[in-house]
Design a protein around this motif. Sequence first.
Motif, PDB file in Angstrom:
ATOM      1  N   SER A   1       0.843  -1.188   0.000  1.00  0.00           N
ATOM      2  CA  SER A   1       0.000   0.000   0.000  1.00  0.00           C
ATOM      3  C   SER A   1       0.879   1.238   0.000  1.00  0.00           C
ATOM      4  O   SER A   1       2.101   1.152   0.130  1.00  0.00           O
ATOM      5  CB  SER A   1      -0.909   0.014   1.236  1.00  0.00           C
ATOM      6  N   GLN A   2       0.242   2.396  -0.118  1.00  0.00           N
ATOM      7  CA  GLN A   2       0.973   3.652  -0.101  1.00  0.00           C
ATOM      8  C   GLN A   2       1.097   4.168   1.321  1.00  0.00           C
ATOM      9  O   GLN A   2       0.308   3.828   2.196  1.00  0.00           O
ATOM     10  CB  GLN A   2       0.244   4.690  -0.962  1.00  0.00           C
TER      11      GLN A   2
ATOM     12  N   ARG B   1      -5.180  -1.728   1.318  1.00  0.00           N
ATOM     13  CA  ARG B   1      -4.805  -0.770   0.274  1.00  0.00           C
ATOM     14  C   ARG B   1      -5.960   0.164  -0.024  1.00  0.00           C
ATOM     15  O   ARG B   1      -5.768   1.377  -0.187  1.00  0.00           O
ATOM     16  CB  ARG B   1      -4.386  -1.533  -0.978  1.00  0.00           C
TER      17      ARG B   1
ATOM     18  N   GLU C   1      -3.947  -4.893  -9.518  1.00  0.00           N
ATOM     19  CA  GLU C   1      -3.306  -4.101  -8.466  1.00  0.00           C
ATOM     20  C   GLU C   1      -2.094  -3.337  -8.994  1.00  0.00           C
ATOM     21  O   GLU C   1      -1.708  -2.312  -8.441  1.00  0.00           O
ATOM     22  CB  GLU C   1      -2.898  -5.011  -7.308  1.00  0.00           C
TER      23      GLU C   1
ATOM     24  N   CYS D   1      -5.411   5.313  -4.509  1.00  0.00           N
ATOM     25  CA  CYS D   1      -4.140   5.245  -5.238  1.00  0.00           C
ATOM     26  C   CYS D   1      -4.016   6.301  -6.338  1.00  0.00           C
ATOM     27  O   CYS D   1      -2.910   6.534  -6.846  1.00  0.00           O
ATOM     28  CB  CYS D   1      -3.959   3.864  -5.864  1.00  0.00           C
TER      29      CYS D   1
END
Length: 518
Positions: free
Chosen positions: A16-17, A195, A483, A508
């Motif tokens: 994830s970010q 995410r 993804e 995202c």
Amino acid sequence: MRRSMPEAALKGVGVSQGRTAGPVVRMAAPPVLPAPRRVTDPGAEAAAVAKALDALAADLERRAAHAGAEGAEILEALAMMAADPQLREQAEAHVRDDGLDAPHALDAAFSAHREALAALGGYLAERAADLDDLRSRAVAAALGLPMPGVPDPGHPFVLVAADLAPADTAGLGPRVLALVTERGGPTSHTAILARGRGLPTVVACAGVMDVPDGTVIGVDGVTGEVTVGLTGAEAEGVRESDRRDRERLAAGAGPGRTADGHPVRLLHNIGSAADLRPGAEGVGLFRTEFLFLGRRLPPSHEEQVAAYAEVFAGGGPVTVRTLDAGTDKPLPFLGLPAEPNPALGVRGLRVDRVLPGVLDAQLDAIAEAARATGADVRVMAPMVTTAREAADFARRVRARGIARAGVMVEVPAAALQADELLAEVDFLSVGTNDLAQYTFAADRQHPGLSDLLDPAQPALLRLVGMCAEAGLRAGKPVGVCGEAAGDPAVAPLLVGLGVSSLSMAPVCVPVVREALAA
């Protein structure tokens, strides 16, 4: 300020970010079975089994009602597993035939189901891990204990667990700063849910369960690095840096484009109208399974029309994926038989081979909702393998007045025939999660094979490139909705290969927009 312990680094897979830091709180262990009791009233024990399973299913349904669409989708599937009549009958048989008390009867029944799923491999083996969580919750209910779940120490923390069930991930509270698990894969349900929430998450991080509670760690959801033993000042520095990054990204707006002005459409992956967010150029993947999960009868035509119309009214083009059933998304109303290898069996469009009425009914509802809203609607089918399948699907879509029909590219055979597919349909959408799994013969849930599932693997990129080149030759769009599309390190590679759109979790979009602009 003195360190709580010498600084050290652990490495996992970032899914994830974002970055953050905080004190560790480890997930509590599942309930321990006490010694078996002598059963004097089998009827009462059987009733206790039924009560525990009913309580479990009700708890999951309650969580689903308060979760986002994607979380609700998974929780509804888990509730359906808990309510499985075969599971209940097996547990009651352990009471009646083996003289087990309710907790041990439930443990035995769940164990048998787990072994059966694990033996199947692929998606179904990953569902076996979900059964471990359901077993713990059911046993706790039978023992009169609170159902296990995420701890709440009363302050922000980093949750550390051997693994985390989707039921827990979907219900994480605001005090959870980040998630680190010792097991799990980059495309597991837990990773996808985390995410989608924008929660810094690292999976497959060996040794993290040895970090004592209270130790301050830093978590980088991109690189997978976990730094152990930060000072309070260092932790605050990590959080402040992440806050600045998020504010900068949130300030960005507009369509996606590269530094030289080449346009790239940035789209959202959604499960229902509740997932619609501003900041994208449309919906690149509308998963329609949410409406069907956990049902013994299919939704009515009117129900389907209303659900689709609510999404279509949100504005912007919408690409609808028809029902992606099978493997980890068993739908009771379909009545499909068990398969020895479901990941290679009747799933996605292949359901139409045995139950063609399901697809026809869904296309009828999509078409009516599109007419009612006047929206720009495109429809694509999952798990298409041959040009003949693509041609038949496109014919049925267009016969209902829907102008644009496309297909998912999730198996290597489809990528290798991209030109032939595009001769029949209007667009392709590459699902990199499944395409990686089938290309490398690597279970997408296996933590030890995460390097093979890396979307930057040359073989996978070559297949994506073949699809993009076919799109350029045909003058038709080719997007990516796996993804990989939401990974800022991979998105520029996909665009360089000729991909025209990227569809991802809404959270995202800002970081991918920035990566392309750079």
